[in-house]
Motif scaffolding. Structure first.
Motif, short mmCIF file in Angstrom:
data_model
loop_
_atom_site.label_atom_id
_atom_site.label_comp_id
_atom_site.label_asym_id
_atom_site.label_seq_id
_atom_site.Cartn_x
_atom_site.Cartn_y
_atom_site.Cartn_z
N GLN A 183 65.10 -35.60 33.29
CA GLN A 183 64.90 -34.28 32.70
C GLN A 183 63.81 -33.56 32.93
O GLN A 183 62.70 -34.39 33.24
CB GLN A 183 65.15 -34.63 31.07
N SER A 184 63.49 -32.46 33.08
CA SER A 184 62.48 -31.46 33.37
C SER A 184 61.83 -31.88 34.71
O SER A 184 60.77 -31.85 35.10
CB SER A 184 61.43 -31.57 32.37
N LYS A 185 62.88 -32.35 35.74
CA LYS A 185 62.49 -32.50 37.09
C LYS A 185 63.29 -31.57 38.20
O LYS A 185 64.42 -31.25 37.60
CB LYS A 185 62.68 -33.99 37.45
N ALA A 186 62.99 -31.60 39.32
CA ALA A 186 63.84 -30.73 40.13
C ALA A 186 63.40 -31.40 41.62
O ALA A 186 62.18 -31.72 41.86
CB ALA A 186 63.40 -29.27 40.34
N TYR A 187 64.41 -31.95 42.45
CA TYR A 187 64.42 -32.25 43.88
C TYR A 187 64.79 -31.32 44.84
O TYR A 187 65.80 -30.61 44.66
CB TYR A 187 64.98 -33.69 43.93
N VAL A 188 63.65 -31.06 45.73
CA VAL A 188 64.17 -30.14 46.89
C VAL A 188 64.63 -31.22 47.82
O VAL A 188 63.61 -31.95 48.42
CB VAL A 188 62.89 -29.32 47.39
N LYS B 117 60.42 -32.59 48.15
CA LYS B 117 59.48 -32.70 47.24
C LYS B 117 60.21 -32.83 45.87
O LYS B 117 61.20 -32.31 45.47
CB LYS B 117 58.80 -31.18 47.05
N ARG B 118 59.37 -33.44 44.93
CA ARG B 118 59.95 -33.68 43.75
C ARG B 118 58.95 -32.83 42.79
O ARG B 118 57.59 -32.88 42.83
CB ARG B 118 59.74 -35.11 43.09
N VAL B 119 59.66 -31.79 41.97
CA VAL B 119 58.82 -30.77 41.39
C VAL B 119 58.87 -30.89 39.62
O VAL B 119 60.20 -31.33 39.34
CB VAL B 119 59.24 -29.34 41.39
N SER B 120 57.88 -30.86 38.92
CA SER B 120 57.72 -31.17 37.60
C SER B 120 58.08 -29.85 36.98
O SER B 120 57.12 -28.81 37.40
CB SER B 120 56.63 -31.59 37.01
N LEU B 121 59.01 -29.44 36.16
CA LEU B 121 59.21 -28.29 35.53
C LEU B 121 58.64 -27.91 34.27
O LEU B 121 58.57 -26.98 33.46
CB LEU B 121 60.68 -27.97 35.16
N LYS B 122 57.69 -29.02 33.88
CA LYS B 122 57.07 -28.70 32.46
C LYS B 122 55.81 -27.77 32.51
O LYS B 122 55.33 -27.84 33.83
CB LYS B 122 56.41 -30.36 32.11
N GLU B 123 55.52 -27.35 31.59
CA GLU B 123 54.17 -26.68 31.72
C GLU B 123 53.08 -27.45 32.03
O GLU B 123 52.82 -28.56 31.33
CB GLU B 123 53.88 -26.04 30.57
N THR C 133 58.84 -22.20 38.08
CA THR C 133 60.03 -21.58 37.76
C THR C 133 60.90 -21.61 38.99
O THR C 133 61.95 -21.39 38.98
CB THR C 133 59.77 -20.27 37.58
N ASP C 134 60.22 -21.73 40.24
CA ASP C 134 61.09 -21.87 41.34
C ASP C 134 60.81 -22.99 42.37
O ASP C 134 59.75 -22.59 42.78
CB ASP C 134 61.21 -20.49 42.08
N SER C 135 61.60 -24.07 42.39
CA SER C 135 61.00 -24.98 43.09
C SER C 135 61.03 -24.75 44.55
O SER C 135 60.24 -25.49 45.56
CB SER C 135 61.94 -26.18 42.73
N LYS C 136 61.99 -24.24 45.21
CA LYS C 136 62.13 -23.66 46.50
C LYS C 136 60.75 -22.99 46.91
O LYS C 136 60.35 -23.41 47.94
CB LYS C 136 63.34 -22.95 46.91
N LEU C 137 60.36 -21.85 46.05
CA LEU C 137 59.28 -21.24 46.50
C LEU C 137 57.93 -21.95 46.26
O LEU C 137 56.95 -21.87 47.01
CB LEU C 137 59.16 -19.83 45.41
#
Length: 304
Positions: free
Chosen positions: A30-35, A62-68, A97-101
């Motif tokens: 949860q609150s993660k995103a993988y590119v 890249k492993r991105v955290s979507l938390k503030e 807000t945008d893991s790709k960018l």
């Protein structure tokens, strides 16, 4: 023997395949995103859930955290409009807000945000004087947030808040400000003391005024009561005189009674305070008669 070697090799091969399959099973929290990239090119962004990665073809870039997130940057030297150098450190609250960018938009995003924050802060403070910069934190925070949010939008980053953590002017400026604050507190204390004395004097004057008014009212009431008493006494005397005359008239007095009453009145008039007495003509005969009667009484006294 060869059969046993083949069996072992097969078992090893199966185990390796299973390990390879298991190692390519990815669970995104949860609150993660993988590119994910395939053969070096962007393929997709995995969200929360279970995913399978093709071995040797796909990789997690890249492993991105979507938390503030919070970034606390070191103090930056800035110069105000009136040429005062201060140290200001900032705190930024941001969210991806945008893991790709975020992955492909800028190299080392945090370093880029820090440098952008420093230059933006210098530009804003450079248009303000020292006193204005010390009292306009909300204005500075709002302007910085708007500028940073717009600048980081192509990087897939949204800046939610910007706060100035500390503003540290030079030591001599701090000493001057402390002296100014002390003088201001002393001025306010003097004003409060003067206001207190003023209110005290006003209250004393109001008390004296009320006291004078009450004394005047008391004297007035006493004079009124005294005058009313004298008027009532005069009225009673006049009423008694009127009642006496009325009774005298009702008894039909003769001339002798009237002359006797007049003689009594003359006795009261001649009580020693008057220097000159005017006797009416009708009383002169009565007075002579009284004098003759007195002489006769005195001449007859030795014969007895």
């Amino acid at each position: 023997m060869p059969i046993r070697i083949e069996s072992i090799a097969l078992i090893i091969l199966v185990v390796l395949v299973l390990l390879l399959i298991v190692s390519n099973i990815v669970i995104v929290q949860q609150s993660k995103a993988y590119v994910v990239e395939r053969l070096g090119a962007f393929r997709t962004v995995w969200g929360v859930g279970l995913h399978f990665k093709l071995p040797f073809v796909e990789r997690i870039a890249k492993r991105v955290s979507l938390k503030e997130q919070v970034a606390d940057f070191a103090p930056q030297p800035v110069i105000t409009k009136d040429n005062v150098t201060m140290q200001i450190d900032t705190v930024i609250y941001f969210q991806i807000t945008d893991s790709k960018l975020y992955t492909y938009g800028v190299e080392r995003p945090m370093n880029a945000i820090e440098n952008l924050t420093a230059t933006t802060l210098r530009n804003i403070i450079g248009d303000m004087e020292l006193d204005q910069s010390l009292t306009s934190r909300d204005i500075i925070n709002t302007r910085m947030r708007a500028i940073l949010d717009e600048a980081t939008d192509p990087w897939g980053i949204k800046v939610n808040r910007v706060e100035l953590k500390n503003i540290l002017p030079p030591k001599e400026i701090q000493n001057a400000m402390e002296k100014q604050m002390k003088a201001e507190r002393e001025r306010r204390e003097a004003i409060l003391q003067a206001e207190g004395q003023k209110q005290s004097q006003i209250l004393v004057a109001e008390g004296e005024k009320q006291s004078a008014i009450l004394r005047a009212d008391a004297a007035k009431q006493a004079a009124i009561l005294h005058a009313e008493g004298e008027a009532e006494a005069i009225m009673k005397v006049q009423q008694a005189t009127a009642d006496a005359l009325r009774l005298l008239n009702e008894s039909s007095p003769n001339d002798q009674v009237i002359k006797l009453r007049a003689l009594e009145t003359m006795v009261k008039v001649a009580d020693g305070k008057a220097t000159k007495i005017i006797i009416p003509s009708e009383l002169q005969g009565l007075a002579g008669l009284a004098a003759s009667a007195k002489a006769l009484l005195e001449s007859d006294a030795p014969a007895k």
